[in-house]
Design a protein around this motif. Structure first.
Motif, short mmCIF file in Angstrom:
data_model
loop_
_atom_site.label_atom_id
_atom_site.label_comp_id
_atom_site.label_asym_id
_atom_site.label_seq_id
_atom_site.Cartn_x
_atom_site.Cartn_y
_atom_site.Cartn_z
N GLY A 72 0.84 -1.21 0.00
CA GLY A 72 0.00 0.00 0.00
C GLY A 72 0.87 1.26 0.00
N ASN A 73 1.92 1.24 0.80
CA ASN A 73 2.83 2.40 0.85
C ASN A 73 3.48 2.63 -0.51
OD1 ASN A 73 2.32 2.59 3.57
ND2 ASN A 73 4.18 1.48 4.19
N PHE A 74 3.90 1.52 -1.14
CA PHE A 74 4.54 1.61 -2.46
C PHE A 74 3.57 2.23 -3.48
CE2 PHE A 74 4.79 -0.77 -6.59
CZ PHE A 74 5.90 -0.12 -7.11
N ILE A 75 2.35 1.74 -3.48
CA ILE A 75 1.35 2.22 -4.46
C ILE A 75 1.12 3.72 -4.27
CG2 ILE A 75 -1.11 2.12 -5.08
CD1 ILE A 75 -0.95 -0.95 -4.30
N LYS A 76 0.90 4.12 -3.01
CA LYS A 76 0.58 5.52 -2.74
C LYS A 76 1.76 6.43 -3.09
CE LYS A 76 -1.81 8.42 0.51
NZ LYS A 76 -2.55 8.55 1.74
N GLN A 77 2.94 5.98 -2.70
CA GLN A 77 4.13 6.81 -2.95
C GLN A 77 4.40 6.94 -4.45
OE1 GLN A 77 7.51 5.68 -0.60
NE2 GLN A 77 8.85 6.95 -1.86
N TYR A 78 4.27 5.83 -5.17
CA TYR A 78 4.54 5.86 -6.61
C TYR A 78 3.55 6.79 -7.32
CZ TYR A 78 5.22 4.37 -11.43
OH TYR A 78 5.46 4.37 -12.78
N MET A 79 2.27 6.65 -6.97
CA MET A 79 1.26 7.46 -7.66
C MET A 79 1.46 8.94 -7.36
SD MET A 79 -2.04 4.96 -7.54
CE MET A 79 -3.14 6.04 -8.45
N SER A 80 1.81 9.22 -6.12
CA SER A 80 2.06 10.59 -5.73
C SER A 80 3.27 11.16 -6.48
CB SER A 80 2.25 10.56 -4.22
OG SER A 80 2.54 11.79 -3.76
N GLU A 81 4.32 10.38 -6.59
CA GLU A 81 5.52 10.83 -7.33
C GLU A 81 5.21 11.09 -8.80
OE1 GLU A 81 8.34 7.70 -6.78
OE2 GLU A 81 8.85 8.36 -4.75
N LYS A 82 4.24 10.36 -9.33
CA LYS A 82 3.88 10.54 -10.75
C LYS A 82 2.89 11.69 -10.94
CE LYS A 82 6.59 7.48 -12.06
NZ LYS A 82 7.79 7.81 -12.83
N VAL A 84 -0.15 12.13 -9.25
CA VAL A 84 -1.57 11.86 -8.94
C VAL A 84 -1.84 12.31 -7.50
CG1 VAL A 84 -3.34 10.06 -8.75
CG2 VAL A 84 -1.53 9.84 -10.48
N ASP A 85 -2.93 13.05 -7.29
CA ASP A 85 -3.29 13.44 -5.94
C ASP A 85 -3.82 12.21 -5.20
OD1 ASP A 85 -4.01 15.47 -3.80
OD2 ASP A 85 -5.92 14.45 -4.16
N THR A 86 -3.19 11.86 -4.09
CA THR A 86 -3.57 10.62 -3.37
C THR A 86 -4.29 10.93 -2.05
OG1 THR A 86 -1.40 10.55 -2.31
CG2 THR A 86 -1.64 9.30 -4.36
N SER A 87 -4.75 12.17 -1.89
CA SER A 87 -5.35 12.56 -0.61
C SER A 87 -6.62 11.76 -0.30
CB SER A 87 -5.68 14.07 -0.60
OG SER A 87 -6.58 14.35 -1.66
N ASN A 88 -7.28 11.20 -1.34
CA ASN A 88 -8.49 10.42 -1.11
C ASN A 88 -8.28 8.93 -1.33
OD1 ASN A 88 -11.42 12.18 -0.89
ND2 ASN A 88 -9.50 13.26 -1.24
N MET A 89 -7.02 8.51 -1.19
CA MET A 89 -6.72 7.07 -1.17
C MET A 89 -6.61 6.69 0.30
SD MET A 89 -4.02 6.71 -4.31
CE MET A 89 -4.00 4.92 -4.35
N VAL A 90 -7.49 5.80 0.72
CA VAL A 90 -7.52 5.46 2.15
C VAL A 90 -6.89 4.09 2.39
CG1 VAL A 90 -9.52 6.89 2.72
CG2 VAL A 90 -9.88 4.57 1.89
N PHE A 91 -6.31 3.95 3.58
CA PHE A 91 -5.72 2.66 3.95
C PHE A 91 -6.78 1.77 4.58
CE2 PHE A 91 -1.70 5.11 3.88
CZ PHE A 91 -0.95 4.24 3.08
N ASP A 92 -6.74 0.49 4.23
CA ASP A 92 -7.63 -0.50 4.83
C ASP A 92 -7.06 -0.88 6.19
OD1 ASP A 92 -9.71 -2.87 4.22
OD2 ASP A 92 -7.97 -3.62 5.30
N THR A 93 -7.91 -0.86 7.22
CA THR A 93 -7.41 -1.14 8.57
C THR A 93 -7.74 -2.56 9.03
OG1 THR A 93 -9.41 -0.10 9.36
CG2 THR A 93 -7.43 1.28 9.36
N GLU A 94 -8.28 -3.39 8.10
CA GLU A 94 -8.72 -4.73 8.50
C GLU A 94 -7.78 -5.82 7.99
OE1 GLU A 94 -11.98 -5.04 10.05
OE2 GLU A 94 -11.99 -2.85 10.06
N GLY A 95 -6.61 -5.43 7.55
CA GLY A 95 -5.63 -6.44 7.12
C GLY A 95 -5.84 -6.98 5.72
N ARG A 96 -6.68 -6.31 4.91
CA ARG A 96 -6.88 -6.80 3.54
C ARG A 96 -5.68 -6.45 2.68
NH1 ARG A 96 -12.02 -4.21 4.86
NH2 ARG A 96 -13.30 -5.85 5.76
#
Ligand SMILES: Nc1ncnc2c1ncn2[C@@H]1O[C@H](COP(=O)(O)OP(=O)(O)OP(=O)(O)O)[C@@H](O)[C@H]1O
Ligand SMILES: O=C(O)C[C@@H](O)[C@H](O)C(=O)CO
Length: 328
Positions: A72-82, A84-96
């Motif tokens: 999840g960290n990799f996805i968010k960081q990569y998209m942000s570096e490219k 893409v605004d990631t402010s509305n990408m939320v982390f799943d807190t249930e281990g999915r």
């Protein structure tokens, strides 16, 4: 004709759906059983489209759920570096987990994707995580059909589409059909039709329209567009692989876009790169003929490269290819 967009908005495109991981085979022309190493990229059709659009200079955002782990960290960081605004990408807190797509490159014509999408975070995006104040800032909401495959992501998409319509945000529906996760074609047809009826622009392959129409045999393009034009659609795009694509306007005009010659490495990624460049051109006021050229040229570049997301081309690469093949 060109399509018009509301200019008074902060973002050009906000995409909703999955942001996942692609693991693309490093060894080509062999079956998965004999493929030993893979390169990791960000993947997932709407994420690829957002990344491709951002690379072309569109202001892009993303709504989706990603795992609260290293992927999840990799996805968010990569998209942000490219870009893409990631402010509305939320982390799943249930281990999915993140969806994984392993690609098999048997030959340039025979590629397949082995998907691991059980209990994936993206399908747990909740309607409460879809924010009206975010969606209303965009010219376009881009919906990926796979996000309709299961609740609560399905309801989150319905909410996003209704907020888009309320706030003068154009809805673009990319059918992005992946059989994985759906129970039956009947189910796909119901939910795809419900969103297609609310979409201003619909983009899909002929095969995907056949699934939406719950057909067992190939349908007729004109019949498909006549049906969609009874609702909100002003533009319908039907892709035909190496035979190129067609764009149908509600006014009755029909345009054909050719596929560009290229050294094909693998076939996947074509649709996502096509969508990002087609939309880039439309949103920059270009006519539909030109937008089809952008889509086709962008796809030709990506199918010649190893990844989908990382391989997304620049405007000048696309323009160069169009120029190089303009007399063919
Ligand atoms: N082998 C190819 N060579 C050149 N261009 C291609 C090739 N395959 C597809 N394209 C281009 O990409 C566009 C979209 O391809 P296609 O119709 O296969 O969509 P798709 O099935 O959504 O793609 P994907 O394989 O990514 O799911 C085509 O209209 C064409 O312009
Ligand atoms: O859409 C997916 O989940 C997989 C993609 O990321 C992959 O790159 C692909 O199939 C692109 O069309």
């Amino acid at each position: 004709m060109a399509i018009t967009f509301n200019t008074d908005k902060k973002y050009d495109i906000i995409a909703i759906g999955r942001a996942c991981i692609d693991l693309n085979a490093n060894e080509y022309h062999r079956p998965m059983e004999k493929t030993m190493t893979f390169t990791k990229y960000v993947g997932g059709s709407p994420a690829n489209i957002a990344i491709g659009s951002a690379k072309l200079g569109l202001k892009t955002g993303f709504i989706g759920k990603i795992p609260e782990d290293q992927h999840g960290n990799f996805i968010k960081q990569y998209m942000s570096e490219k870009g893409v605004d990631t402010s509305n990408m939320v982390f799943d807190t249930e281990g999915r987990k993140a969806g994984l797509a392993f690609t098999e490159i048997l030959s340039p014509e025979e590629c397949s994707i082995l998907m691991y999408r059980d209990n994936v975070a993206d399908l747990y995006l909740d309607p409460t995580e879809v924010d009206e104040s975010y969606i209303k800032q965009s010219k376009v909401l881009l919906v990926s059909g796979t996000a309709l495959a299961k609740s609560p992501s399905r309801e989150a998409v319905f909410k996003a589409v209704s907020l888009a319509r309320k706030n003068d945000v154009k809805v673009i529906f990319e059918l992005d059909y992946r059989p994985y996760t759906w129970k039956s074609q009947e189910e796909v047809s119901i939910y795809y039709s419900a969103i297609a009826e609310q979409a201003d622009i619909v983009i899909a392959t002929r095969d995907e329209y056949d699934v939406m129409e719950n057909r067992q045999t190939e349908g007729d393009n004109q019949e498909t567009v006549n049906n969609l034009f009874q609702y909100e659609a002003e533009l319908v795009v039907i892709k035909h692989g190496v035979d190129g694509s067609y764009a149908y306007e509600k006014t009755g005009s029909i345009h054909h876009g050719k596929a560009y010659k290229t050294q094909v490495l693998k076939t996947f990624g074509a649709g996502d790169s096509y969508a990002s460049a087609f939309l880039y051109a439309l949103m920059n006021g270009k006519d539909i003929e030109t937008a089809l050229k952008f889509g086709g040229a962008s796809a030709a570049i990506v199918v010649s490269k190893h990844s989908s997301s990382e391989a997304m081309p620049t405007v000048s690469e696309i323009e160069q290819l169009i120029k190089d093949q303009s007399v063919d």
